[in-house]
Design a protein around this motif. Structure first.
Motif, mmCIF file in Angstrom:
data_model
loop_
_atom_site.group_PDB
_atom_site.id
_atom_site.type_symbol
_atom_site.label_atom_id
_atom_site.label_comp_id
_atom_site.label_asym_id
_atom_site.label_seq_id
_atom_site.Cartn_x
_atom_site.Cartn_y
_atom_site.Cartn_z
ATOM 1 N N GLU A 1 0.769 -1.042 0.062
ATOM 2 C CA GLU A 1 0.094 0.072 0.127
ATOM 3 C C GLU A 1 0.796 1.174 0.116
ATOM 4 O O GLU A 1 0.378 2.609 -0.345
ATOM 5 N N ALA A 2 1.889 1.268 0.646
ATOM 6 C CA ALA A 2 2.961 2.394 0.601
ATOM 7 C C ALA A 2 2.955 3.241 -0.452
ATOM 8 O O ALA A 2 2.862 4.298 -0.790
ATOM 9 N N LEU A 3 3.743 2.691 -1.619
ATOM 10 C CA LEU A 3 3.991 3.463 -2.667
ATOM 11 C C LEU A 3 2.733 3.959 -3.514
ATOM 12 O O LEU A 3 2.736 4.806 -3.919
ATOM 13 N N ALA A 4 1.653 2.942 -3.567
ATOM 14 C CA ALA A 4 0.469 3.493 -4.257
ATOM 15 C C ALA A 4 0.016 4.737 -3.353
ATOM 16 O O ALA A 4 -0.643 5.608 -3.901
ATOM 17 N N SER A 5 -0.154 4.708 -2.196
ATOM 18 C CA SER A 5 -0.698 5.732 -1.350
ATOM 19 C C SER A 5 0.190 6.918 -1.516
ATOM 20 O O SER A 5 -0.414 8.376 -1.579
ATOM 21 N N ILE A 6 1.272 6.753 -1.349
ATOM 22 C CA ILE A 6 2.269 8.063 -1.580
ATOM 23 C C ILE A 6 1.923 8.704 -2.897
ATOM 24 O O ILE A 6 1.931 9.879 -2.840
ATOM 25 N N SER A 7 2.327 8.070 -3.903
ATOM 26 C CA SER A 7 1.930 8.396 -5.200
ATOM 27 C C SER A 7 0.705 9.178 -5.451
ATOM 28 O O SER A 7 0.535 9.996 -6.484
ATOM 29 N N SER A 8 -0.481 8.647 -4.774
ATOM 30 C CA SER A 8 -1.786 9.299 -4.937
ATOM 31 C C SER A 8 -1.698 10.743 -4.446
ATOM 32 O O SER A 8 -2.983 11.381 -4.829
ATOM 33 N N VAL A 9 -1.072 11.286 -3.496
ATOM 34 C CA VAL A 9 -1.144 12.398 -2.883
ATOM 35 C C VAL A 9 0.177 13.143 -3.055
ATOM 36 O O VAL A 9 0.586 14.171 -2.482
ATOM 37 N N ALA A 10 1.210 12.705 -3.771
ATOM 38 C CA ALA A 10 2.557 13.567 -4.057
ATOM 39 C C ALA A 10 3.001 13.207 -5.644
ATOM 40 O O ALA A 10 2.500 12.264 -6.300
ATOM 41 N N LYS A 11 3.986 14.122 -6.043
ATOM 42 C CA LYS A 11 4.555 13.794 -7.106
ATOM 43 C C LYS A 11 5.960 12.747 -6.993
ATOM 44 O O LYS A 11 6.699 13.374 -6.141
ATOM 45 N N VAL A 12 6.010 11.709 -7.468
ATOM 46 C CA VAL A 12 6.931 10.834 -7.269
ATOM 47 C C VAL A 12 8.028 10.555 -8.492
ATOM 48 O O VAL A 12 7.533 10.086 -9.518
ATOM 49 N N THR A 13 9.304 10.559 -8.343
ATOM 50 C CA THR A 13 10.350 10.172 -9.184
ATOM 51 C C THR A 13 10.990 9.200 -8.673
ATOM 52 O O THR A 13 11.720 9.297 -7.601
ATOM 53 N N LEU A 14 11.072 8.052 -9.212
ATOM 54 C CA LEU A 14 11.903 6.957 -8.874
ATOM 55 C C LEU A 14 12.953 6.514 -9.709
ATOM 56 O O LEU A 14 12.589 6.335 -10.899
ATOM 57 N N GLN A 15 14.107 6.429 -9.243
ATOM 58 C CA GLN A 15 15.329 5.632 -10.125
ATOM 59 C C GLN A 15 15.820 4.587 -9.237
ATOM 60 O O GLN A 15 15.760 4.296 -8.335
ATOM 61 N N THR A 16 16.112 3.543 -9.966
ATOM 62 C CA THR A 16 16.461 2.157 -9.744
ATOM 63 C C THR A 16 17.304 1.536 -10.662
ATOM 64 O O THR A 16 17.449 1.685 -11.671
ATOM 65 N N CYS A 17 18.161 0.546 -9.915
ATOM 66 C CA CYS A 17 19.109 -0.254 -10.419
ATOM 67 C C CYS A 17 19.360 -1.526 -9.912
ATOM 68 O O CYS A 17 19.711 -1.371 -8.699
#
Length: 654
Positions: free
Chosen positions: A98-114
């Motif tokens: 639930e965490a990332l889905a909830s955060i992205s629904s009320v904020a602008k999120v940029t994710l970098q990963t490798c």
């Protein structure tokens, strides 16, 4: 047409975010837990404006595979659960998805990963939707930037407290995570200022030294213990470092920070009479257990858990804390410098608030004058041109003064909000005071502490020999030895002596009873009657015989002989109220309170002058007690002024 319809995904996510993402600290907590679950050994957190502007969490964990990026911001998408049984064997901090889905629904999120196997990827998400995806140069791990928190739910911003309060919440979360994962290097930077930085050494007490300071860290006592189901490790600070709230009690289960009323009670019971009423300890306790014995899926924030075999765990905590202090010298040292510094900081803080309020009032008066002048100018005629010109000059003068004041006030206001300008120890004092209000509303170091504990299994040696030299105001005994001067509260000392005597004697007596001249009458409501009926036999076994007297009334015509005769009615009332509240009879607690009551009433009071031999006898008796450092209410009995402190007071040394 029916009224029931399925919620849109974006709306459902915002509702879920209301439970999971309450404030900026919630975002930090969720992202930090994900980084830990990803087996990171280094986690760096950066926040701007206490996280309202931005939160960035960078870790060197396993990273996210390219095929998973499309699902990572979907609700209930997780790599940590597969089958129903997995829910009862949870070892990760996050699991619901639930965490990332909830955060992205009320904020602008940029994710970098490798990951080790793939090149880096970057995605940008708004309102739960991926708007951009592209390759990126990224190190192994995950870098998440959360910006403009609650930008699309402005009502939530109303509930954001001051930036200092929100930063305090974030700091608290990171502190606790750092304590429970000392093998991870964790840093927190706020507006380009480093707040926390741990070295990842794996030693919890070093993290606690970073958080609470070396003075507390040197007085930490290590505890460890096992039962067939639980393994306990932790550190408890000596009672002299107690606080006015529960904020400094940190309990973890399998590395997860939790809040639990019963375990808090066990910690306080472990300290027993070593803490003054209304004071709470600094402690860290981690409990390892089979995940099947704990249900962490009972609250969205995962702070509350449901435990199996709580009684067994309760006794383990109580026993280990009592063992930790059983043979230690717990005489607090006088700390004149800390008291003086605290008063100085508070005076400075209060004066700044007063000055700030005065300038605000003056600014308001100036604004009123300017507005009035402008109104007069507009209504004036040609004959008032000179006055108007003069008014404009006055207005310009006032505006310059107002701008200057505003600039100065902004600096003061920032200082009042962020506590900038103070030393670290001064900020700690103010931080303690703020958390007292908030909470009312809602190894080298180990070796040093072990040595400093000065241990002896002979109780009389826990209080060193001292020569009595006098008495102050018929209340405090003054004594000395080669280590300095001691002040002893004579009432508290005799309370401890008599308490241990009565506690032992009360435990030896049988349930022999004595008749009352006038029976006591008790009236109960219907629901209370049901509880009393369930426990009436238990009350009878401890000597309190309730006899029906018609309707909802009962009478008591006898009492156990070990009750203090002058407090019979009060004790019986307390026993019955305890049964009504806790649905059980606790004879051990009742006898404990009776011993405390008798020791207090039968001890010498203040303003009672003693002869030297009487004072010496009292000190000798105190040396023979089991816990000679506090009275039964937790107040200190002895305070030590070292030779060094005495010489400093008289400026013999600087």
């Amino acid at each position: 047409m029916g009224k029931i319809k399925e919620l849109q995904t974006s709306l459902a996510n915002k509702i879920a975010a209301g439970e999971v993402v309450e404030r900026p600290g919630s975002v930090v907590k969720e992202l930090l837990e994900n980084a830990i679950d990803a087996k990171a050994t280094e986690i760096n957190i950066e926040v701007k404006e206490a996280g309202v502007q931005s939160i960035r969490v960078v870790d060197n964990g396993t990273g996210i595979q390219s095929d998973d990026l499309d699902l990572v911001f979907h609700r209930h998408a997780t790599s940590k659960l597969d089958a129903d049984d997995d829910l009862f064997h949870i070892r990760t901090l996050g699991f619901r998805g639930e965490a990332l889905a909830s955060i992205s629904s009320v904020a602008k999120v940029t994710l970098q990963t490798c990951t080790d196997e793939e090149e880096g990827q970057q995605i940008y998400v708004e309102n739960g939707q991926i708007l951009e995806r592209k390759p990126a140069k990224a190190k192994r791990g995950t870098d998440i930037l959360v910006e403009s928190l609650f930008y699309n739910t402005p009502a939530r911003l109303k509930y954001i407290k001051s930036l200092y309060t929100e930063l305090g919440k974030i700091t608290d979360i990171v502190n606790r995570m750092a304590m429970s994962h000392p093998d991870i290097r964790i840093s927190l930077v706020s507006d380009d200022k480093t707040i926390i930085k741990t070295n990842g050494s794996g030693r919890t007490n070093e993290v606690m030294a970073e958080i609470y300071g070396m003075k507390v860290a040197k007085d930490l006592v290590h505890i460890s213990g096992d039962t067939s189901d639980y393994h306990l490790e932790g550190f408890v600070a000596k009672p002299e470092h107690s606080r006015s709230n529960k904020h400094y009690i940190s309990i973890f289960i399998n590395g997860r920070y939790i809040k639990n009323f019963l375990l808090n009670k066990a910690i306080l019971e472990g300290y027993h009479t070593l803490l003054t009423i209304g004071r709470y300890p600094i402690c860290y306790i981690n409990i390892e257990m089979d995940p099947i014995l704990v249900d962490v899926n009972v609250h969205p924030t995962k702070l509350e858990v449901r435990l199996s075999k709580e009684d067994q765990l309760f006794e383990l905590i109580v026993d280990k804390i009592r063992e930790a202090f059983k043979d230690r010298i717990l005489i607090p040292h006088n700390d004149m410098d800390k008291i003086a510094q605290k008063n100085k900081v508070l005076d400075q803080f209060e004066q700044q608030k007063i000055d700030f309020e005065k300038r605000q009032q003056q600014s308001h008066l100036n604004d009123t004058k300017v507005a009035q002048q402008q109104e007069n100018d507009e209504q004036g005629d040609a004959e008032n041109n000179d006055a108007k010109k003069s008014g404009m000059e006055y207005e310009d003068s006032d505006n310059m003064s107002y701008q200057s004041t505003t600039k100065e006030d902004s600096k003061i206001q920032e200082q009042l909000s962020n506590k900038d300008g103070y030393t670290k120890s001064q900020r700690e004092i103010l931080y303690d005071l703020e958390h007292q209000q908030l909470d009312e509303k809602n190894d080298d170091i180990a070796e040093q502490s072990d040595i400093k504990g000065a241990i002896s299994k002979d109780p009389s040696r826990r209080v060193p020999y001292m020569e009595v030299v006098g008495q102050v105001h018929g209340t405090y005994i003054i004594a000395q030895n080669e280590n300095g001067m001691y002040m002893i509260d004579q009432h508290a000392a005799q309370e401890r002596i008599k308490y241990e005597y009565f506690r032992e004697k009360i435990g030896e007596v049988s349930n022999e009873v004595q008749n009352l001249l006038i029976p006591l009458t008790f009236h109960f409501s219907k629901d209370e009657m049901f509880i009393i009926q369930q426990h009436i036999n238990e009350l009878d076994r401890v000597g309190v015989h309730l006899e029906p007297f018609g309707g909802n009334d009962y009478i008591v015509d006898s009492y156990p002989v070990w009750f203090p005769s002058v407090e019979v009615e009060e004790i019986i009332k307390d026993m019955i109220e305890y049964v009504l509240e806790h649905k059980k009879v606790d004879i051990k607690r009742i006898r404990e309170e009776a011993a405390i009551m008798m020791s207090c009433k039968k001890s010498i009071k203040a303003n009672h002058y003693l002869k030297n031999n009487e004072m010496s006898d009292l000190v000798d008796q105190l040396r023979e007690t089991e816990d000679p450092f506090t009275c039964p209410h937790g107040r200190p009995i002895i305070i030590n002024f070292s030779n060094y402190e005495l010489e400093r007071l008289f400026k013999r040394i600087m």
